[in-house]
Scaffold this motif. Structure first.
Motif, mmCIF file in Angstrom:
data_model
loop_
_atom_site.group_PDB
_atom_site.id
_atom_site.type_symbol
_atom_site.label_atom_id
_atom_site.label_comp_id
_atom_site.label_asym_id
_atom_site.label_seq_id
_atom_site.Cartn_x
_atom_site.Cartn_y
_atom_site.Cartn_z
ATOM 1 N N VAL A 62 3.933 12.678 69.700
ATOM 2 C CA VAL A 62 3.028 12.332 70.555
ATOM 3 C C VAL A 62 3.098 10.766 70.387
ATOM 4 C CG1 VAL A 62 0.656 12.123 71.414
ATOM 5 C CG2 VAL A 62 1.672 14.155 70.494
ATOM 6 N N LEU A 63 3.415 9.937 71.322
ATOM 7 C CA LEU A 63 3.508 8.457 71.297
ATOM 8 C C LEU A 63 2.077 8.013 71.548
ATOM 9 C CD1 LEU A 63 6.931 7.830 72.784
ATOM 10 C CD2 LEU A 63 6.300 7.803 70.512
ATOM 11 N N LEU A 64 1.455 7.295 70.794
ATOM 12 C CA LEU A 64 0.050 6.545 71.268
ATOM 13 C C LEU A 64 0.287 5.143 71.224
ATOM 14 C CD1 LEU A 64 -1.933 8.689 68.747
ATOM 15 C CD2 LEU A 64 -2.203 9.087 71.104
ATOM 16 N N GLY A 65 0.256 4.818 72.540
ATOM 17 C CA GLY A 65 0.058 3.098 72.788
ATOM 18 C C GLY A 65 0.419 3.144 74.362
ATOM 19 N N GLY A 66 1.002 1.832 74.484
ATOM 20 C CA GLY A 66 1.101 1.569 76.056
ATOM 21 C C GLY A 66 2.510 1.433 76.269
ATOM 22 N N THR A 115 5.135 0.504 73.402
ATOM 23 C CA THR A 115 5.438 1.324 72.542
ATOM 24 C C THR A 115 6.505 2.343 73.097
ATOM 25 O OG1 THR A 115 3.161 1.639 71.757
ATOM 26 C CG2 THR A 115 4.556 3.346 71.135
ATOM 27 N N LEU A 116 6.496 2.785 74.334
ATOM 28 C CA LEU A 116 7.453 3.490 74.833
ATOM 29 C C LEU A 116 8.838 2.768 74.999
ATOM 30 C CD1 LEU A 116 5.589 5.114 78.141
ATOM 31 C CD2 LEU A 116 6.301 6.011 75.741
ATOM 32 N N ASN A 117 8.748 1.472 75.157
ATOM 33 C CA ASN A 117 9.981 0.570 75.601
ATOM 34 C C ASN A 117 10.638 0.611 73.986
ATOM 35 O OD1 ASN A 117 11.234 -2.277 75.262
ATOM 36 N ND2 ASN A 117 11.247 -1.633 77.275
ATOM 37 N N TYR A 118 9.628 0.251 73.074
ATOM 38 C CA TYR A 118 10.250 0.491 71.485
ATOM 39 C C TYR A 118 11.202 1.721 71.475
ATOM 40 C CZ TYR A 118 10.167 -0.462 66.693
ATOM 41 O OH TYR A 118 10.678 -0.640 65.260
ATOM 42 N N THR A 161 3.186 11.333 75.863
ATOM 43 C CA THR A 161 2.373 10.212 75.525
ATOM 44 C C THR A 161 0.747 10.371 76.207
ATOM 45 O OG1 THR A 161 2.561 7.692 75.704
ATOM 46 C CG2 THR A 161 3.214 8.941 77.628
ATOM 47 N N CYS A 162 0.061 9.364 75.944
ATOM 48 C CA CYS A 162 -1.554 9.347 76.587
ATOM 49 C C CYS A 162 -1.733 7.711 76.692
ATOM 50 C CB CYS A 162 -2.248 10.262 75.890
ATOM 51 S SG CYS A 162 -2.799 9.557 74.219
ATOM 52 N N LYS A 163 -2.699 7.666 77.437
ATOM 53 C CA LYS A 163 -3.182 6.295 77.608
ATOM 54 C C LYS A 163 -3.828 5.703 76.529
ATOM 55 C CE LYS A 163 -6.754 3.684 80.249
ATOM 56 N NZ LYS A 163 -7.725 3.774 81.536
ATOM 57 N N ALA A 164 -3.164 4.654 75.680
ATOM 58 C CA ALA A 164 -3.953 4.151 74.286
ATOM 59 C C ALA A 164 -3.381 2.991 74.611
ATOM 60 C CB ALA A 164 -3.236 4.983 73.441
ATOM 61 N N GLY A 165 -2.708 1.952 75.254
ATOM 62 C CA GLY A 165 -2.615 0.537 75.417
ATOM 63 C C GLY A 165 -3.201 0.070 76.377
ATOM 64 N N THR A 166 -2.797 -1.285 76.768
ATOM 65 C CA THR A 166 -3.390 -2.065 77.630
ATOM 66 C C THR A 166 -2.966 -2.091 79.176
ATOM 67 O OG1 THR A 166 -1.973 -4.005 77.261
ATOM 68 C CG2 THR A 166 -4.243 -3.903 75.853
ATOM 69 N N GLY A 167 -1.719 -1.781 79.496
ATOM 70 C CA GLY A 167 -1.097 -1.930 80.640
ATOM 71 C C GLY A 167 -0.929 -0.250 81.100
ATOM 72 N N ASN A 168 -0.355 0.298 80.431
ATOM 73 C CA ASN A 168 -0.226 2.058 80.863
ATOM 74 C C ASN A 168 0.347 2.229 82.136
ATOM 75 O OD1 ASN A 168 -1.844 3.196 78.315
ATOM 76 N ND2 ASN A 168 -3.182 1.614 79.183
#
Length: 302
Positions: free
Chosen positions: A56-60, A63-66, A82-89
């Protein structure tokens, strides 16, 4: 085993809530939390997972781009959420039609196939949502600068609104599948794999990330006041009706050359002071195969 990989640079309160809500969806499972940047070898990490393990990726979007630039995502066999946890999403906005709630898990494996690549300053990157010159790139570089100074609560829209007063538009030559066009007074020049950028701006309303094409959009306008009036329309996608100032083009190979160096961003990750980027997305293999068969058939009668 469920591995939570988090971007601790995301808003801390939101991250804690996201972890709690995600954990609630894996009751009875053993959960291990890791920081994204602490995993130095992503291919080795995924190769070491058992077949029943999940990630599970937690971030915006960053994080996915990384992740997609640390490993070829098509070699990932385990379920990745993944789930909503960043600023842009913007990825989640696109997949859930802009109805994103904290804690909603979404499996992303199927959307990591045939991702577009961006070539910038001699390096090649994968991206999920967009690669963009213009105000968008400058906003992202300013946000990085402010984060480095300790600012945590940053507002993309507020920074973009301020830049509308001070940003200097430039000229651009844009080549889409071999056809080159020139634009003056360019404020935005993104290539979109999804529909959204900038935390909810619907730049490419008709773009389908599962298609084999990307959409290039340019916003060019000489009048600064008129630019300020049109810019908010991007949030709803209504800007595309302003065809005198907005141009939308679809293709597989897109090259953008600016007349002066500017910052470019991919899913929020910034490359500063460059004059061009080139995006490529592979054509659908079935389409390529069919074309080859058609050409071979036609050759029999030539």
């Amino acid at each position: 085993m469920v591995y939570f990989i988090s971007n601790t640079l995301s808003v801390s309160g939101r991250m804690r809530r996201a972890i709690r809500r995600a954990e609630a969806q894996f009751v009875g499972e053993t959960v291990t939390c890791r920081k994204a940047t602490d995993i130095k070898d992503y291919p080795a990490f995924f190769d070491g997972l058992a077949s029943e393990d999940s990630v599970v990726l937690l971030g915006g979007d960053g994080t996915l781009n990384y992740l997609i630039n640390a490993i070829d995502p098509e070699r990932i066999k385990n379920p990745v959420y993944t789930c909503k946890a960043g600023t842009g999403n913007d990825y989640m906005r696109d997949m859930l039609d802009n109805r994103v709630k904290d804690g909603t898990l979404y499996r992303i494996n199927d959307t990591l196939v045939n991702l577009p690549t961006a070539e910038i300053d001699g390096k090649t990157y994968r991206f999920l949502n967009n690669c963009s010159f213009g105000i968008d790139g400058r906003v992202c570089s300013l946000m990085d600068d402010l984060k480095a100074k300790g600012h945590k609560r940053l507002n993309y829209t507020a920074l973009a609104a301020w830049l509308l007063f001070v940003y200097k538009p430039v000229s651009a030559d844009v080549t889409v599948d071999g056809d080159t066009r020139h634009f003056d007074n360019v404020w935005l020049a993104p290539t979109m794999n999804g529909r959204f950028f900038g935390g909810g701006m619907k730049m490419a309303p008709e773009q389908d990330r599962m298609s084999d094409k990307v959409t290039f959009g340019t916003f060019s306008c000489k009048n600064r006041l008129l630019t300020m009036l049109i810019f908010p329309q991007i949030f709803s996608g209504a800007h595309v009706r302003r065809t005198k100032y907005i141009t939308m083009l679809e293709g597989n190979d897109i090259e953008v050359r600016y007349s002066e160096p500017r910052d470019v961003q991919m899913d929020g990750e910034v490359v500063r002071d460059v004059t061009s980027y080139r995006v490529h997305k592979e054509k659908d293999t079935e389409e390529v195969r069919q074309k080859a068969e058609d050409e071979a058939f036609a050759a029999l009668f030539s």
